[in-house]
Design an enzyme around this catalytic site. Structure first.
Site, PDB file in Angstrom:
ATOM      1  N   LEU A  86      -2.333  -3.217  14.704  1.00 21.17           N
ATOM      2  CA  LEU A  86      -0.932  -3.348  14.328  1.00 21.17           C
ATOM      3  C   LEU A  86      -0.285  -2.031  13.966  1.00 21.17           C
ATOM      4  O   LEU A  86       0.925  -1.885  14.071  1.00 21.17           O
ATOM      5  CB  LEU A  86      -0.796  -4.314  13.143  1.00 21.17           C
ATOM      6  N   GLY A  87      -1.070  -1.081  13.482  1.00 23.38           N
ATOM      7  CA  GLY A  87      -0.495   0.187  13.063  1.00 23.38           C
ATOM      8  C   GLY A  87      -1.562   1.178  12.676  1.00 23.38           C
ATOM      9  O   GLY A  87      -2.741   0.838  12.518  1.00 23.38           O
ATOM     10  N   CYS A 138      -1.920   7.804   7.975  1.00 18.59           N
ATOM     11  CA  CYS A 138      -2.710   8.983   7.612  1.00 18.59           C
ATOM     12  C   CYS A 138      -4.118   8.617   7.169  1.00 18.59           C
ATOM     13  O   CYS A 138      -5.056   9.395   7.370  1.00 18.59           O
ATOM     14  CB  CYS A 138      -2.006   9.743   6.490  1.00 18.59           C
ATOM     15  N   ASP A 196       3.574   3.733  -5.054  1.00 23.55           N
ATOM     16  CA  ASP A 196       3.979   4.073  -3.680  1.00 23.55           C
ATOM     17  C   ASP A 196       4.922   3.008  -3.126  1.00 23.55           C
ATOM     18  O   ASP A 196       4.726   2.485  -2.034  1.00 23.55           O
ATOM     19  CB  ASP A 196       2.741   4.208  -2.788  1.00 23.55           C
TER      20      ASP A 196
END
Length: 587
Positions: A273-274, A277, A386
């Site tokens: 899906l992705g 880093c 985050d």
């Protein structure tokens, strides 16, 4: 970093059985989770079912699956009251050899409910024994077993569910009153030409004798009798009750009993899906039975020991607006197994084809959901570190959930730990956190203000034209981003409150949630009726609308040469909802 101090008060998820028993009862990590190919969801939508005979209603175009989650009271400890026979609220297929499969409506004898979220049960239908998810059952012959009873959901959440344009007029649910202890509220979908699709709320009061009433001239001995009566007679309501509000199966609390540290071999990675880093995100399957999302971390990203310790805290964080942590593979490469969210990251959603159909009401609603999740994090004395659109996941019905909470603290990458390195999200980070490492819930509030700019600009990178070093210098000197185009000043003012230099002067997430949930009733001047956004629709196709039917045509009609008051729409129009030829909503 804080940890859980008490059992969360937020309810778990569930749905109810409709048919009356008798005549008197009625998150640097990639967050995207949208595969390139269609995947079968882990749960399926249960359509609404008619309550009595439903009069013919004109069909509103557009539509969507309902919310991923619906909250309800926790039922742990029910056996303490002497109740041992429960009824199944949903179908459940066993995932392990120790699970018990059952069908909706089965009666189950609870053998042991003292071991957490999975209870040992004996089916009175099949005679088999095994573990069941506790949020899939309710005490027999109780109000909790009624399909129309939604328990402790908020007024706003009830509206989010009922404003589905596929719901006919009179779709309803019963919930606990937010303002009066011991009272209930009947929420009913309605439609009129002035407001379009809307929701009416009626307080159900309790008599000293134990009965119930909405108006004192018509009283009932039970809620079931009240619902049965108003399903046949409007008698002062906006409409008689027709369909129970539809919803979906809830997420189970964990994959199965004792399925926390799981073997890598039990996971199958299916669709990437992705990639970010520090690792990748996959759609996959656990144990050959259960759809999940799997984050795979690059070796060396974080200490396995530190991660496992933090994960023990993270798994205790349970809220309908937080992505649920299911399980982990604690040896490198670390795998993090979570619930699967079908629409991917909020950032990708905003920048994609669907984002251009979002209007301010939907954007504010998404912000309110995120604030709700973070208000829970705030109550639990935890810190995200985050918070940004890339770490928010989107599901059906525009449900938003906070992901990747707490993981940023564990990253052991020099380009990240330097706090000004290339991998550090400086544009989202409060100055005291970026400069001195002071991460608190108030630095999360700063980040939320930046996230609001991502929402209102449909995913634009904050501080356009500035590099990280310049952003830090300018913010320290007092620079704050100006009001984004087409963003109301009142919303920009809220962003600026989040960006106050003194962390203690920033608002709480509790305040932010309340402000955003009440935004259109308390902060904005009235808008012309034909421009009034009146509902939510899930985008099933790029051309689907995010406004209620009549409001969409009244708002967008003029740019196609159509008068707002016109009652018919003819022809093919780019950008219009999928059903083009329709009568504007008329009850």
């Amino acid at each position: 970093m804080g940890s859980s101090k008490s059992k969360p008060k937020d309810p778990s998820q569930r749905r109810r059985s409709l048919e009356p028993p008798d005549s008197t009862h009625h998150g640097g990590f990639p967050a995207s989770q949208t595969p390139n190919k269609t995947a079968a969801p882990d749960t399926h939508r249960t359509p609404s079912r008619s309550f009595g005979t439903v009069a013919t209603e004109p069909k509103l175009f557009g539509g969507f699956n309902t919310s991923d989650t619906v909250t309800s009271p926790q039922r742990a400890g029910a056996l303490a009251g002497g109740v041992t026979t429960f009824v199944a609220l949903y179908d459940y297929e066993s995932r392990t050899e120790t699970d018990l499969s059952f069908k909706k409506g089965e009666r189950l004898q609870i053998v042991n409910n003292t071991e957490g979220d999975w209870w040992l049960a004996h089916s009175l239908t099949t005679g088999q024994t095994g573990y069941i998810p506790s949020n899939y059952v309710a005490p027999s012959d109780s109000i909790q077993a009624e399909e129309w009873y939604f328990g402790k959901i908020t007024r706003r959440e009830s509206e989010r569910l009922l404003l589905n344009p596929e719901n006919p007029r009179g779709t309803f649910l019963v919930r606990e009153s937010e303002t009066t202890k011991g009272a209930y509220c009947l929420s009913v979908s309605d439609f009129d030409n002035a407001k379009g699709l809307n929701v009416k709320h009626y307080k159900i009061r309790k008599l000293d004798s134990g009965g119930f009433y909405i108006t004192s001239r018509t009283q009932f001995s039970s809620l079931q009798q009240l619902v049965a009566y108003y399903s046949k007679h409007a008698d002062g309501l906006c409409h008689r009750l027709t369909n129970v509000c539809p919803t979906s199966k809830p997420q189970t609390q964990g994959l199965a009993k004792d399925a926390w540290e799981i073997p890598r071999e039990s996971l199958r990675l299916e669709v990437k899906l992705g990639q970010g880093c520090f690792g990748e995100v996959w759609m996959g399957t656990w144990n050959g039975t259960t759809r999940v999302a799997i984050k795979t971390l690059k070796p060396g990203t974080m200490s396995p020991e530190a991660f496992l310790q933090e994960a023990q805290v993270m798994k205790k964080l349970r809220h309908e607006k937080l992505v649920q942590l299911y399980a982990v593979v604690s040896e490198e490469p670390i795998y993090i197994v979570t619930e699967y969210m079908s629409k991917g990251s909020l950032l990708d959603f905003l920048k994609g084809e669907m984002g251009k159909y979002l209007r301010l009401p939907q954007l504010v609603d998404m912000a309110a959901q995120i604030a709700s999740g973070m208000a829970y994090v705030e109550r639990m004395n935890y810190v995200h570190r985050d918070l940004r659109a890339a770490n928010i996941l989107v599901g059906e019905n525009l449900v938003c959930k906070v992901a990747d909470f707490g993981l940023a603290r564990l990253i052991e990458d020099n380009e990240y730990t330097a706090r000004q390195g290339a991998k550090f999200p400086i544009k989202w980070t409060a100055p005291e956190a970026a400069l001195y490492g002071r991460f608190t819930i108030k630095s999360d509030v700063w980040s939320f203000g930046i996230l609001l700019t991502e929402l209102t600009t449909k995913g634009r990178v904050p501080y356009p034209g500035m590099v990280n070093r310049e952003v830090l210098d300018q913010v320290e000197r007092g620079y704050r981003m100006p009001c984004p185009p087409e963003c109301p000043e009142s919303l920009h003012d809220l962003m600026c409150q989040c960006w106050r230099k003194d962390p203690e002067e920033r608002p709480t997430f509790e305040y932010l949630q309340a402000f955003l949930e009440d935004y259109f009733t308390s902060t904005e001047p009235p808008v012309p009726a034909w421009r009034e956004p009146i509902g939510l629709e899930l985008l099933l196709a790029p051309e689907a609308s995010l406004w209620g039917t009549g409001a969409w045509l009244r708002a967008e009609g003029p740019r196609f040469g159509e008068q707002p008051q016109s009652r018919m729409w003819h022809g093919e129009v780019s950008g219009a909802p999928s059903l083009i030829k329709t009568v504007l909503g008329h009850p």
